[in-house]
Motif scaffolding. Sequence first.
Motif, mmCIF file in Angstrom:
data_model
loop_
_atom_site.group_PDB
_atom_site.id
_atom_site.type_symbol
_atom_site.label_atom_id
_atom_site.label_comp_id
_atom_site.label_asym_id
_atom_site.label_seq_id
_atom_site.Cartn_x
_atom_site.Cartn_y
_atom_site.Cartn_z
ATOM 1 N N ILE A 8 14.735 -3.866 7.367
ATOM 2 C CA ILE A 8 13.626 -4.749 6.968
ATOM 3 C C ILE A 8 12.626 -4.874 8.104
ATOM 4 N N LEU A 9 13.111 -4.978 9.339
ATOM 5 C CA LEU A 9 12.226 -5.073 10.488
ATOM 6 C C LEU A 9 11.381 -3.809 10.643
ATOM 7 N N LEU A 10 11.998 -2.649 10.489
ATOM 8 C CA LEU A 10 11.254 -1.393 10.581
ATOM 9 C C LEU A 10 10.238 -1.246 9.450
ATOM 10 N N ALA A 11 10.600 -1.685 8.251
ATOM 11 C CA ALA A 11 9.662 -1.626 7.132
ATOM 12 C C ALA A 11 8.459 -2.532 7.392
ATOM 13 N N ASN A 12 8.707 -3.708 7.927
ATOM 14 C CA ASN A 12 7.607 -4.629 8.234
ATOM 15 C C ASN A 12 6.706 -4.066 9.330
ATOM 16 N N LEU A 13 7.294 -3.459 10.335
ATOM 17 C CA LEU A 13 6.491 -2.849 11.392
ATOM 18 C C LEU A 13 5.652 -1.694 10.851
ATOM 19 N N GLY A 14 6.215 -0.921 9.937
ATOM 20 C CA GLY A 14 5.469 0.178 9.335
ATOM 21 C C GLY A 14 4.290 -0.303 8.516
ATOM 22 N N VAL A 15 4.498 -1.343 7.729
ATOM 23 C CA VAL A 15 3.405 -1.888 6.910
ATOM 24 C C VAL A 15 2.337 -2.509 7.806
ATOM 25 N N GLN A 20 -3.122 -2.146 10.222
ATOM 26 C CA GLN A 20 -3.965 -2.218 11.411
ATOM 27 C C GLN A 20 -4.732 -0.932 11.664
ATOM 28 N N GLY A 21 -4.388 0.125 10.947
ATOM 29 C CA GLY A 21 -5.083 1.388 11.116
ATOM 30 C C GLY A 21 -4.478 2.259 12.202
ATOM 31 N N TRP A 22 -3.277 1.965 12.667
ATOM 32 C CA TRP A 22 -2.633 2.760 13.708
ATOM 33 C C TRP A 22 -2.140 4.093 13.166
ATOM 34 N N LEU A 23 -1.967 4.217 11.867
ATOM 35 C CA LEU A 23 -1.443 5.444 11.268
ATOM 36 C C LEU A 23 -2.523 6.210 10.515
ATOM 37 N N GLY A 24 -3.770 5.970 10.843
ATOM 38 C CA GLY A 24 -4.869 6.624 10.153
ATOM 39 C C GLY A 24 -5.843 5.587 9.627
ATOM 40 N N MET A 25 -6.606 5.958 8.639
ATOM 41 C CA MET A 25 -7.588 5.061 8.068
ATOM 42 C C MET A 25 -6.909 3.926 7.310
ATOM 43 N N ARG A 26 -7.430 2.724 7.492
ATOM 44 C CA ARG A 26 -6.863 1.571 6.798
ATOM 45 C C ARG A 26 -7.080 1.712 5.293
ATOM 46 N N PRO A 27 -6.149 1.208 4.485
ATOM 47 C CA PRO A 27 -6.319 1.323 3.027
ATOM 48 C C PRO A 27 -7.596 0.651 2.521
ATOM 49 N N GLU A 28 -8.039 -0.434 3.167
ATOM 50 C CA GLU A 28 -9.253 -1.116 2.715
ATOM 51 C C GLU A 28 -10.510 -0.305 3.021
#
Length: 54
Positions: A8-15, A20-28
């Motif tokens: 759960i902690l890893l899933a929350n960190l991933g989301v 925040q846009g650390w993994l590419g373009m933000r969804p918004e």
Amino acid sequence: MRVLFILILLANLGVYALGQGWLGMRPEDEGRDTRRFTQELNPGAVTLTPRPAP
């Protein structure tokens, strides 16, 4: 129970990282043209006046 907590902690960190846009373009921001925000089409048409004192 400890494994479930870590998952759960890893899933929350991933989301959070995705939001925040650390993994590419933000969804918004998908589909937005960021260059349009830097263009001023007619800057002379806007005038700022001070607010009258009460």
